[in-house]
Design a protein around this motif. Sequence first.
Motif, short mmCIF file in Angstrom:
data_model
loop_
_atom_site.label_atom_id
_atom_site.label_comp_id
_atom_site.label_asym_id
_atom_site.label_seq_id
_atom_site.Cartn_x
_atom_site.Cartn_y
_atom_site.Cartn_z
N ASP A 120 0.84 -1.20 0.00
CA ASP A 120 0.00 0.00 0.00
C ASP A 120 0.87 1.25 0.00
O ASP A 120 0.57 2.24 -0.70
CB ASP A 120 -0.91 0.03 1.24
N ARG A 125 -0.88 3.87 -2.37
CA ARG A 125 -2.30 3.52 -2.27
C ARG A 125 -2.70 3.32 -0.80
O ARG A 125 -3.49 2.44 -0.48
CB ARG A 125 -2.59 2.26 -3.07
N GLY A 127 -4.52 5.25 0.93
CA GLY A 127 -5.88 5.72 1.17
C GLY A 127 -5.96 6.97 2.02
O GLY A 127 -7.03 7.57 2.15
N GLU A 129 -5.45 10.86 3.18
CA GLU A 129 -5.38 12.17 2.53
C GLU A 129 -3.93 12.56 2.32
O GLU A 129 -3.09 12.38 3.20
CB GLU A 129 -6.08 13.21 3.40
N VAL A 155 -9.42 8.72 2.93
CA VAL A 155 -10.28 9.23 1.87
C VAL A 155 -10.49 8.22 0.74
O VAL A 155 -11.23 8.49 -0.21
CB VAL A 155 -9.73 10.57 1.30
N ALA A 156 -9.85 7.08 0.84
CA ALA A 156 -10.03 6.00 -0.13
C ALA A 156 -9.68 4.69 0.57
O ALA A 156 -9.03 4.68 1.62
CB ALA A 156 -9.14 6.20 -1.36
N SER A 157 -10.09 3.61 -0.01
CA SER A 157 -9.78 2.30 0.56
C SER A 157 -8.30 1.99 0.35
O SER A 157 -7.78 2.16 -0.76
CB SER A 157 -10.61 1.20 -0.09
N GLY A 160 -6.48 0.77 -2.94
CA GLY A 160 -7.36 1.21 -4.04
C GLY A 160 -6.65 2.15 -4.98
O GLY A 160 -5.64 1.81 -5.59
N ARG A 161 -7.15 3.38 -5.07
CA ARG A 161 -6.60 4.32 -6.04
C ARG A 161 -5.32 4.97 -5.54
O ARG A 161 -5.03 4.98 -4.34
CB ARG A 161 -7.63 5.41 -6.37
N ILE A 163 -3.05 7.88 -4.44
CA ILE A 163 -3.12 9.22 -3.88
C ILE A 163 -1.68 9.70 -3.73
O ILE A 163 -0.95 9.22 -2.85
CB ILE A 163 -3.83 9.25 -2.52
N THR A 256 -1.16 0.62 -10.26
CA THR A 256 -2.13 1.70 -10.21
C THR A 256 -1.77 2.68 -11.31
O THR A 256 -0.88 2.43 -12.11
CB THR A 256 -2.14 2.37 -8.82
#
Length: 328
Positions: A120, A125, A127, A129, A155-157, A160-161, A163, A256
């Motif tokens: 992660d 990723r 998640g 901020e 702000v995201a799992s 996931g996306r 950041i 990603t």
Amino acid sequence: MLTRRAFSATLLGAVAVPFVGRAFAQTPSDIRSQIANMSKLHAIMVQRGDEIIVAEAPRGPGLDRVANIKSCSKSIIGLLTGSAIAQGAIPSVNATLGEIAPSIIPADATPGVENLTIEDLVTLRAGLEGTSGRNYGAWVNSDNWVSFALRRPMVASPGGRMIYSTGTTHILGAVLAVATGKNLLEQARAVLGQPLGIEIPAWTRDPQGFYFGGNEMALTPRAMLRIGALMRDQGRFDTDQIISADWIDQSTQARTRSPYSGLDYGYGWFLSNSGFIIARGYGGQIIAAHPEKNLAVVITSDPTSPARSGGYFGQLMDLLEGPVLSLV
């Protein structure tokens, strides 16, 4: 490889025509001509095989003095992560923050950060901020950079996306320091500096003494080129395997995608459709490798001026994917 063909004077001078649209063979002299008016560009080096075929520094400190590589540092942290896993200090990319470095998690951390994995963090990723952009100033002026980043809202799992957040890579750097018992400077010198024969000066530390994990490292363009060649050659330098080939393979698989440039992103490295593996830093700092074309490339630029994907960085990508790829 494309057959050498002559350029017309009109074509060479047609600045308005995108580099990527020119499917013509290029020479080192063509590259020199094309960078002459790129006022932000400080230096460019291109190595094909063992031969350095372009080594130009039209402005800036030159090829043998250090440049701030900015967020290219994130890609260096990616390599140090692979080394820590290979040495057994971290069991795998699936290891969690709570397992590896619980001591850096503040009591008021955002719930769930203890479950963030190494993967992660190295893929941006987490998640959390971001601490880059508008939050950067508050972050680096805080009294504990790691705690600040771990208190950002989710702000995201996780997983996931993407950041984009230097705070995320700084957390990873702190994890590496705790897991290995060596600070990032010691790791960088042992893993990359000594084996590659390059100098790695000390750089910024946070209030707790953790070296900045994702910004402010400084290397000469020649040192950057050796790292580019390392990526090109599957982690090898001369006859030595510096970084495991498996980690290089894992690092260059798309995990990603950047919401800004549209480039894919692996374990700390951006990936272009043409086959470039790229470290990218603010202002237009680049370490790049193209294994298929046997190329390693570095570019340093004015570190005080932004290089947006739709602006100067886009021009640098056009330079890489057009003239540099077409070198004969």
